[in-house]
Design a protein around this motif. Structure first.
Motif, mmCIF file in Angstrom:
data_model
loop_
_atom_site.group_PDB
_atom_site.id
_atom_site.type_symbol
_atom_site.label_atom_id
_atom_site.label_comp_id
_atom_site.label_asym_id
_atom_site.label_seq_id
_atom_site.Cartn_x
_atom_site.Cartn_y
_atom_site.Cartn_z
ATOM 1 N N PHE A 109 3.690 15.021 3.997
ATOM 2 C CA PHE A 109 4.455 13.856 4.455
ATOM 3 C C PHE A 109 3.632 13.006 5.410
ATOM 4 O O PHE A 109 3.674 11.772 5.370
ATOM 5 N N VAL A 110 2.865 13.642 6.292
ATOM 6 C CA VAL A 110 2.105 12.917 7.312
ATOM 7 C C VAL A 110 0.956 12.118 6.695
ATOM 8 O O VAL A 110 0.628 11.016 7.158
ATOM 9 N N GLY A 111 0.347 12.636 5.633
ATOM 10 C CA GLY A 111 -0.828 11.999 5.055
ATOM 11 C C GLY A 111 -0.653 10.525 4.712
ATOM 12 O O GLY A 111 -1.486 9.688 5.102
ATOM 13 N N PRO A 112 0.403 10.130 3.991
ATOM 14 C CA PRO A 112 0.565 8.712 3.656
ATOM 15 C C PRO A 112 0.765 7.806 4.869
ATOM 16 O O PRO A 112 0.397 6.628 4.823
ATOM 17 N N LEU A 113 1.345 8.320 5.946
ATOM 18 C CA LEU A 113 1.518 7.502 7.148
ATOM 19 C C LEU A 113 0.160 7.029 7.652
ATOM 20 O O LEU A 113 -0.023 5.869 8.053
ATOM 21 N N ALA A 126 8.149 6.108 3.755
ATOM 22 C CA ALA A 126 8.419 5.928 5.181
ATOM 23 C C ALA A 126 7.285 5.227 5.916
ATOM 24 O O ALA A 126 7.474 4.771 7.051
ATOM 25 N N ALA A 127 6.116 5.125 5.287
ATOM 26 C CA ALA A 127 4.937 4.601 5.980
ATOM 27 C C ALA A 127 5.126 3.203 6.560
ATOM 28 O O ALA A 127 4.701 2.954 7.702
ATOM 29 N N PRO A 128 5.740 2.241 5.847
ATOM 30 C CA PRO A 128 5.907 0.914 6.465
ATOM 31 C C PRO A 128 6.738 0.947 7.738
ATOM 32 O O PRO A 128 6.486 0.176 8.669
ATOM 33 N N GLY A 145 7.181 15.690 -0.632
ATOM 34 C CA GLY A 145 6.975 15.299 0.767
ATOM 35 C C GLY A 145 6.008 14.143 0.883
ATOM 36 O O GLY A 145 6.192 13.232 1.706
ATOM 37 N N GLY A 146 4.966 14.145 0.044
ATOM 38 C CA GLY A 146 4.020 13.031 0.054
ATOM 39 C C GLY A 146 4.657 11.729 -0.390
ATOM 40 O O GLY A 146 4.380 10.665 0.173
ATOM 41 N N VAL A 147 5.523 11.799 -1.401
ATOM 42 C CA VAL A 147 6.220 10.593 -1.854
ATOM 43 C C VAL A 147 7.119 10.053 -0.741
ATOM 44 O O VAL A 147 7.158 8.837 -0.472
ATOM 45 N N LEU A 148 7.860 10.930 -0.071
ATOM 46 C CA LEU A 148 8.728 10.492 1.034
ATOM 47 C C LEU A 148 7.905 9.876 2.159
ATOM 48 O O LEU A 148 8.300 8.867 2.754
ATOM 49 N N GLY A 149 6.752 10.481 2.456
ATOM 50 C CA GLY A 149 5.880 9.914 3.479
ATOM 51 C C GLY A 149 5.393 8.531 3.097
ATOM 52 O O GLY A 149 5.287 7.635 3.945
ATOM 53 N N LEU A 178 0.824 -1.213 0.000
ATOM 54 C CA LEU A 178 0.000 0.000 0.000
ATOM 55 C C LEU A 178 0.854 1.258 0.000
ATOM 56 O O LEU A 178 0.471 2.281 -0.578
ATOM 57 N N SER A 179 2.032 1.194 0.655
ATOM 58 C CA SER A 179 2.913 2.366 0.629
ATOM 59 C C SER A 179 3.423 2.619 -0.780
ATOM 60 O O SER A 179 3.558 3.760 -1.216
ATOM 61 N N ARG A 180 3.700 1.534 -1.521
ATOM 62 C CA ARG A 180 4.130 1.695 -2.918
ATOM 63 C C ARG A 180 2.986 2.268 -3.764
ATOM 64 O O ARG A 180 3.216 3.097 -4.654
ATOM 65 N N ASN A 181 1.765 1.825 -3.501
ATOM 66 C CA ASN A 181 0.621 2.382 -4.223
ATOM 67 C C ASN A 181 0.430 3.861 -3.898
ATOM 68 O O ASN A 181 0.111 4.669 -4.775
ATOM 69 N N GLU A 182 0.610 4.201 -2.623
ATOM 70 C CA GLU A 182 0.475 5.605 -2.210
ATOM 71 C C GLU A 182 1.523 6.470 -2.888
ATOM 72 O O GLU A 182 1.226 7.561 -3.401
#
Length: 427
Positions: A341-345, A295-297, A288-292, A164-168
């Motif tokens: 950045f926080v959103g994908p987490l 980092a999500a996993p 920032g969204g891509v980095l988040g 899901l992090s890759r999809n995000e």
């Protein structure tokens, strides 16, 4: 960020559906052939469709000269996302998902090709653009729901957060790269972005044809009307206290984010940013969204769901206050990127939990219900942002949004269904 001391179920867990993705030995995600085909095809089609989001209004402006017509085209294209998720979710749970996605890609490719051919022959009309835009938007709703519901059948549970992090990351990168790409392609010719979009759908379709795994568990015969099935999905979601509460929290934060986009642009202008600087700021926020997403996993493995939900909302409240009081474009851009950045987490952790606990036969409907409830705030937020800017100015509007986000964070902290951490899925 601290975690609650007790870890007890916040809601009844249904029996786990069969994990059809682990029929053989578990392989690393980067060697999972079916996931890579699904991910890669969707990445290409997302890039193409994102490019046309800017090409559509440019095309309508070129053929009509009417800003209202351009706005109407954007509205019609997005309208299915508001009207169709609930019935689409029921059909995604009723029909074979991979076959449905193949048909969606084929029909979307035909629609984009029709626009390209009409533009190349100089016979394009507004009704054709509106009709194709609506149909493409409707097919995208079906395709997106089916693709998301299929993920647990393509990857094992232990890799669900990573998938899901890759999809995000894929979706955020598509937004970051696709929008300027659409402008560049339109500059080459009116038909070019739509021809590229048609080709991108064919790439996605080809990948789907080579996937071996089924996108759903074995299904039993269904009884009842579509209305009954939609109500079953809504009822199941409502009986899950954690998912119910977090879906409402997402709706509240989405309202703020949609208004914030307009407010941030005006604030950036007020503190001296040029139009190029504003574009760069949005690009940095996308980064920032891509980095988040990447980092999500890491966060999903180390922070409990309850702590992550509460912490994300408080982080947004603090960053919103920083934006409201910023006096230079650099502080504004840094805080805005941090919010992205926080959103994908949040998205990855909650998405993993929702997919694991939801029975396969209900995944499309539950996802559609959550999407409808949470995204219903987006048009309200857009309207609210415009009203606040018009009546109170950018600084006061930003302070009002900061106050709203403070209320959301407080509600997250006080909600027992969030504080009592539910059983987390294997990650």
């Amino acid at each position: 960020m601290t975690s609650p001391d007790t870890r007890v179920p916040a809601e009844p867990r249904p029996p786990d559906p069969p994990d059809t993705a682990t029929a053989g030995p578990v392989v690393p995600l980067h060697r999972n052939r079916d996931f890579l085909l699904l991910w890669g095809g969707s990445a290409v089609s997302l890039l193409g469709s994102t490019a046309t989001t800017i090409a559509y209004p440019l095309l309508v402006l070129a053929i009509t000269g009417s800003p209202f017509a351009a706005g109407l085209a954007g509205f019609v294209t997005l309208l299915p996302a508001l009207l169709l998720p609930l019935p689409a979710g029921a059909l995604v749970d009723r029909w074979p998902r991979r076959r449905l996605m193949i048909w969606c890609d084929a029909l979307r490719a035909l629609g984009a090709a029709a626009i390209a051919v009409a533009a190349a022959l100089d016979v394009l009309s507004l009704p054709l653009v509106l009709a194709v835009g609506f149909v493409e938007g409707a097919l995208t709703v079906f395709h997106g729901l089916a693709a998301h519901a299929a993920v647990p059948n393509v990857v094992p549970k232990s890799q669900l957060s990573l998938a899901l992090s890759r999809n995000e990351a894929r979706g955020r990168a598509a937004v970051m790269l696709g929008t300027p790409l659409g402008g560049v392609l339109f500059g080459l010719g009116r038909a070019v972005p739509f021809l590229a979009d048609a080709l991108s759908y064919l790439v996605s379709l080809t990948g789907l044809l080579f996937i071996r795994k089924e996108f759903e568990a074995e299904r039993s015969a269904r009884a009842g009307s579509m209305g009954d099935q939609v109500r079953e999905g809504l009822g199941w979601l409502w009986r899950q206290p954690f998912l119910r509460t977090t879906t409402l929290l997402v709706a509240g934060s989405n309202l703020m984010f949609r208004a914030l986009f307009l407010v941030t642009i005006v604030l950036a202008t007020d503190v001296g940013a040029s139009s190029a600087g504003i574009g760069l700021m949005v690009g940095v926020a996308g980064g920032g969204g891509v980095l988040g997403s990447l980092a999500a996993p890491w966060f999903a493995r180390r922070v409990t769901l309850g702590a992550l939900v509460i912490g994300a909302n408080w982080a947004w409240a603090v960053l919103m206050a920083v934006i409201a009081f910023s006096r230079d474009p650099f502080t504004l851009a840094a805080a805005y990127a941090a919010m992205w950045f926080v959103g994908p987490l949040w998205n990855v952790a909650l998405g993993s939990y929702q997919l694991v606990i939801t029975p396969d036969r209900l995944r499309g409907r539950v996802l559609a219900a959550m999407t409808t409830l949470s995204n219903g705030a987006l048009p309200i937020g857009s309207l609210l942002g415009g009203l606040l800017l018009d009546s109170a100015g950018a600084r006061t509007a930003a302070l009002a949004l900061a106050g709203w986000m403070l209320l959301i964070a407080g509600a997250a902290s006080l909600a027992r269904s969030v504080r009592v951490t539910p059983d987390a899925p294997a990650r």
